[in-house]
Design an enzyme around this catalytic site. Structure first.
Site, PDB file in Angstrom:
ATOM      1  N   LYS A   1      -7.857 -12.111 -10.397  1.00 52.83           N
ATOM      2  CA  LYS A   1      -9.042 -12.324  -9.556  1.00 52.83           C
ATOM      3  C   LYS A   1     -10.078 -11.218  -9.777  1.00 52.83           C
ATOM      4  CE  LYS A   1      -8.234  -9.870  -5.317  1.00 52.83           C
ATOM      5  NZ  LYS A   1      -8.640  -9.781  -3.955  1.00 52.83           N
TER       6      LYS A   1
ATOM      7  N   LYS B   1       0.827  -1.214   0.000  1.00 54.48           N
ATOM      8  CA  LYS B   1       0.000   0.000   0.000  1.00 54.48           C
ATOM      9  C   LYS B   1       0.855   1.256   0.000  1.00 54.48           C
ATOM     10  CE  LYS B   1      -4.405  -1.566   1.849  1.00 54.48           C
ATOM     11  NZ  LYS B   1      -5.452  -1.334   2.851  1.00 54.48           N
TER      12      LYS B   1
ATOM     13  N   LYS C   1     -12.804  -5.215  -7.137  1.00 50.12           N
ATOM     14  CA  LYS C   1     -13.473  -3.925  -7.350  1.00 50.12           C
ATOM     15  C   LYS C   1     -12.506  -2.884  -7.887  1.00 50.12           C
ATOM     16  CE  LYS C   1     -13.048  -2.708  -2.512  1.00 50.12           C
ATOM     17  NZ  LYS C   1     -12.523  -4.029  -2.102  1.00 50.12           N
TER      18      LYS C   1
HETATM   19  P1  ATP Z   1      -9.800  -5.090  -4.191  1.00 52.29           P
HETATM   20  O1  ATP Z   1     -10.840  -4.996  -5.232  1.00 52.29           O
HETATM   21  O2  ATP Z   1      -9.306  -3.747  -3.696  1.00 52.29           O
HETATM   22  O3  ATP Z   1      -8.707  -6.064  -4.563  1.00 52.29           O
HETATM   23  P2  ATP Z   1     -11.327  -6.988  -2.959  1.00 52.29           P
HETATM   24  O4  ATP Z   1     -12.526  -6.811  -3.792  1.00 52.29           O
HETATM   25  O5  ATP Z   1     -10.389  -8.104  -3.283  1.00 52.29           O
HETATM   26  O6  ATP Z   1     -10.521  -5.664  -2.924  1.00 52.29           O
HETATM   27  P3  ATP Z   1     -11.123  -7.276  -0.111  1.00 52.29           P
HETATM   28  O7  ATP Z   1     -11.756  -6.249   0.770  1.00 52.29           O
HETATM   29  O8  ATP Z   1      -9.644  -7.292  -0.229  1.00 52.29           O
HETATM   30  O9  ATP Z   1     -11.850  -7.148  -1.510  1.00 52.29           O
HETATM   31  O10 ATP Z   1     -11.577  -8.731   0.294  1.00 52.29           O
HETATM   32  C1  ATP Z   1     -12.649  -9.047   1.157  1.00 52.29           C
HETATM   33  C2  ATP Z   1     -12.738 -10.547   1.247  1.00 52.29           C
HETATM   34  O11 ATP Z   1     -13.172 -11.105  -0.017  1.00 52.29           O
HETATM   35  C3  ATP Z   1     -11.413 -11.237   1.570  1.00 52.29           C
HETATM   36  O12 ATP Z   1     -11.650 -12.276   2.513  1.00 52.29           O
HETATM   37  C4  ATP Z   1     -10.954 -11.827   0.251  1.00 52.29           C
HETATM   38  O13 ATP Z   1     -10.193 -12.998   0.427  1.00 52.29           O
HETATM   39  C5  ATP Z   1     -12.284 -12.125  -0.444  1.00 52.29           C
HETATM   40  N1  ATP Z   1     -12.136 -12.013  -1.915  1.00 52.29           N
HETATM   41  C6  ATP Z   1     -11.913 -10.874  -2.589  1.00 52.29           C
HETATM   42  N2  ATP Z   1     -11.873 -11.098  -3.934  1.00 52.29           N
HETATM   43  C7  ATP Z   1     -12.096 -12.440  -4.092  1.00 52.29           C
HETATM   44  C8  ATP Z   1     -12.184 -13.294  -5.236  1.00 52.29           C
HETATM   45  N3  ATP Z   1     -12.069 -12.834  -6.470  1.00 52.29           N
HETATM   46  N4  ATP Z   1     -12.418 -14.617  -5.048  1.00 52.29           N
HETATM   47  C9  ATP Z   1     -12.564 -15.096  -3.794  1.00 52.29           C
HETATM   48  N5  ATP Z   1     -12.493 -14.351  -2.669  1.00 52.29           N
HETATM   49  C10 ATP Z   1     -12.264 -13.023  -2.796  1.00 52.29           C
END
Ligand code: ATP
Ligand code: LTN
Length: 335
Positions: free
Chosen positions: A198, A116, A201
């Site tokens: 993956k 970050k 958002k």
């Molecule tokens: P960003 O979009 O900023 O990467 P994010 O959408 O990945 O954020 P987080 O807040 O980091 O969201 O994750 C919240 C939870 O959702 C965590 O437990 C993470 O492991 C899970 N998660 C996020 N994206 C995925 C995905 N594509 N598949 C499975 N689990 C996910």
């Protein structure tokens, strides 16, 4: 089983806006499965959210929207305590005490801090560095046994365990040493537009991300335009990341194994698979969206849930904090 005999589960999420299919299948659905047999605390950590640049009005709105989305996904307030971190006294206080046991070097080596702070070229706040200590306080304040988190949080849980042990040996036995609960087959949902990455958002191509609150027409459009692979056979394999992702999504959404789906789709085309995925995802999301719309339209009810959650959390937090204050050598208040 009464709450007294149940193990304590705590997890928290930052109020970062809209939840997507990856968050739902990879995280929230697993938390919901724990509600029955544990005493569960679920915190929306608005204090963590200000460690990066932000807009106060957005934070205020997204905190409430986030609470409504998690409840709509099945975190039933009858079965768990949902609270907003800044509404419970104790998180920052315990974090301060823990910070005095934490070497700065250990925080500077944390992967999430390095990632970050690399992305942010303006001045980095000391709050960002200190973030894992606040997270440790979130966990230890509730005498937590189990912390369900994604793999990326493993290092923070290790620090929490270190700090619990350090406090216990420095003062006397006070904290339980919590365990991380990282789902082994945590569905890893990939972007529909770039199945090597993956679903996220922060993906610049938002056509690859399915949000819980997307209109069904939008969901269908995104799914029908998902990137597929060469060939025409519907099988999960490394050479077919697009089809594998669609099969995985359909498998969880319809409670059918990928093997069974491969049989079911023998002789059919990619468009048939996409249509089935669109049907299953819209069916899964429709009740969630309806529930969300009801909740967000009734702010009084939502605030009441959050007040009850904060009250329950506060009781536990005070108990831990007064014990910690006593052991730290602070004088009792009012004496
Ligand atoms: P960003 O979009 O900023 O990467 P994010 O959408 O990945 O954020 P987080 O807040 O980091 O969201 O994750 C919240 C939870 O959702 C965590 O437990 C993470 O492991 C899970 N998660 C996020 N994206 C995925 C995905 N594509 N598949 C499975 N689990 C996910
Ligand atoms: N750092 C976590 C959110 C978080 C958390 C916690 C998770 C803050 N405090 C306590 C579990 C327990 C994240 O970014 N996902």
């Amino acid at each position: 089983m009464s709450n007294d005999n149940k193990k304590i589960v705590l997890t928290c999420a930052q109020p970062t806006g809209k939840l997507h299919l990856g968050n739902y299948l990879g995280a929230v659905k697993n938390w919901v499965a724990l509600l029955k047999d544990h005493e569960c605390f679920f915190g929306i950590v608005d204090m963590h959210a200000i460690t990066m640049p932000y807009v106060p009005a957005d934070l205020r709105r997204s905190t409430l929207e986030c609470a409504a989305q998690y409840i709509a996904c099945g975190l039933d307030p009858k079965d768990c305590h949902i609270f907003i971190q800044s509404q419970v006294t104790g998180h920052a206080e315990l974090a301060w005490i823990l910070s005095c046991l934490t070497p700065v070097g250990q925080l500077q080596r944390m992967t999430q801090f390095k990632d970050k702070s690399n992305k942010q070229n303006e001045s980095i706040s000391s709050g960002l560095l200190y973030y894992p200590v606040l997270m440790a306080a979130d966990i230890l304040l509730y005498n937590t046994d189990i912390v369900p988190v994604g793999h990326d949080q493993k290092q923070h849980i290790e620090l929490t365990r270190d700090l619990a042990e350090k406090f216990n040996s420095h003062y006397s036995e006070t904290f339980k040493v919590p365990e991380a609960y990282i789902p082994k087959v945590g569905a890893r949902i990939m972007s529909l537009q770039n199945p090597e990455n993956k679903m996220s958002k922060s993906d610049p191509n938002q056509n690859g991300t399915l949000y819980l609150l997307d209109d069904p027409k939008i969901l269908r459009k995104k799914i029908m335009s998902a990137v597929t692979d060469s060939g025409s056979e519907i099988v999960a394999s490394e050479e077919k990341p697009g089809i594998t992702n669609l099969l995985n999504i359909l498998s969880v959404a319809s409670n059918t194994t990928v093997k069974d789906l491969e049989k079911q789709f023998q002789g059919l085309g990619y468009a048939d698979l996409k249509k089935a995925v669109a049907d299953a995802v819209t069916k899964m999301f429709t009740p969630i969206r309806k529930k969300y719309n009801q909740l967000i339209a009734d702010k009084n009810y939502l605030n009441e849930i959050l007040k009850n959650g904060a009250d329950a959390a506060q009781k536990k937090a005070y108990r831990t904090l007064s014990k910690v204050y006593r052991k730290s050598g602070y004088l009792e208040r009012g004496k």
